[in-house]
Design an enzyme around this catalytic site. Structure first.
Site, short mmCIF file in Angstrom:
data_model
loop_
_atom_site.label_atom_id
_atom_site.label_comp_id
_atom_site.label_asym_id
_atom_site.label_seq_id
_atom_site.Cartn_x
_atom_site.Cartn_y
_atom_site.Cartn_z
N CYS A 108 0.84 -1.20 0.00
CA CYS A 108 0.00 0.00 0.00
C CYS A 108 0.88 1.25 0.00
O CYS A 108 0.63 2.20 -0.75
CB CYS A 108 -0.92 -0.02 1.22
N CYS A 150 8.13 3.38 5.64
CA CYS A 150 7.14 3.20 4.58
C CYS A 150 7.77 2.88 3.24
O CYS A 150 7.09 2.47 2.31
CB CYS A 150 6.28 4.45 4.45
#
Length: 247
Positions: free
Chosen positions: A118, A228
């Site tokens: 994601c 991330c």
């Protein structure tokens, strides 16, 4: 990478102030320098410094589509406060649509691999587009933010994007960061006053309690490294699968 240039600037800037570091980067790379702002406390400080040095700073923001309402409000407030333009980059809709159709809207909770997939679509791929054609980018990374960042340098080589990465706040403490914000009346995200040390996407961020790492509020359901992919991973994978660990 020009090793001599990196070494020269590492030596020159090791004791420099954030403003001196940013000014030097602007003189070296000019229009080929950009700043990636997440609108966190660190990035608001850098925006403030940039606006002291130029009336037209090159600043971009990655809108993942799932930011906090307070973050969206801060985009407009920052734009108006400094009278500047901010470039906004969005995820590729076809990649996001394919990932949603296959895995679901909140599949990032299911596994680290799904979460990284994601992040790859919402953050890493837009970043790659934003940095295209640039020779250097500024970030708000600080050594105090996490154990994984304690060894960052003021100037680094970003192997993935083949450009220099400048970390002007690398040596700044959290105490000095907030002192600078208060003294200069810099607009910041009100979530920081509610215990949010690091602010990302709304479903992936929570407030921390005293004694926790500043990164503990990011992807709190996971153990281990809390990144991330913007600073640690390569683009890759198949149809939104997790990226390969890189730099």
């Amino acid at each position: 990478m020009d090793i001599c240039k990196k070494t020269k600037y590492e030596e020159k800037l090791k004791n420099a102030s954030p403003k001196e570091i940013i000014k030097t980067a602007m003189e070296e790379w000019g229009d080929s320098l950009t700043f990636a702002s997440s609108l966190g406390a660190e990035d608001q400080v850098i925006t403030h410094i940039l606006c002291q040095l130029t009336d037209d700073p090159d600043i971009f923001i990655i809108d993942t589509g799932r930011l906090h309402p307070q973050t969206y409000a801060l985009i407009d407030k920052t734009r108006e406060y400094y009278n500047i333009s901010l470039k906004i980059y969005f995820p590729d809709y076809s990649m996001l649509q394919g990932f949603y159709n296959k895995n679901g809207v909140n599949s990032f909770y299911k596994s680290v691999e799904m979460r990284k997939a994601c992040c790859l679509i919402r953050k890493v791929e837009p970043l790659s587009r934003a940095l295209a054609g640039k020779k250097a980018w500024i970030t708000g990374l600080r050594r105090e933010q996490s154990s994984d960042r304690k060894s960052i340098s003021i100037i680094e080589w970003d192997e993935l994007h083949s450009i220099y990465k400048i970390n002007p706040l690398a040596n700044m403490s959290t105490k000095d960061l907030w002192l600078y914000i208060k003294e200069n009346n810099i607009p910041y995200n009100p979530l920081h006053d509610r215990g949010y040390a690091s602010i990302g996407c709304e479903p992936c961020t929570r407030a921390i309690v005293e004694g926790e790492s500043p990164r503990a509020g990011r992807w709190w359901w996971e153990d281990g490294k809390k990144e991330c992919g913007l600073h640690t991973e390569r683009l890759g994978g198949d149809n939104g699968q997790a990226a390969e660990t890189g730099i």
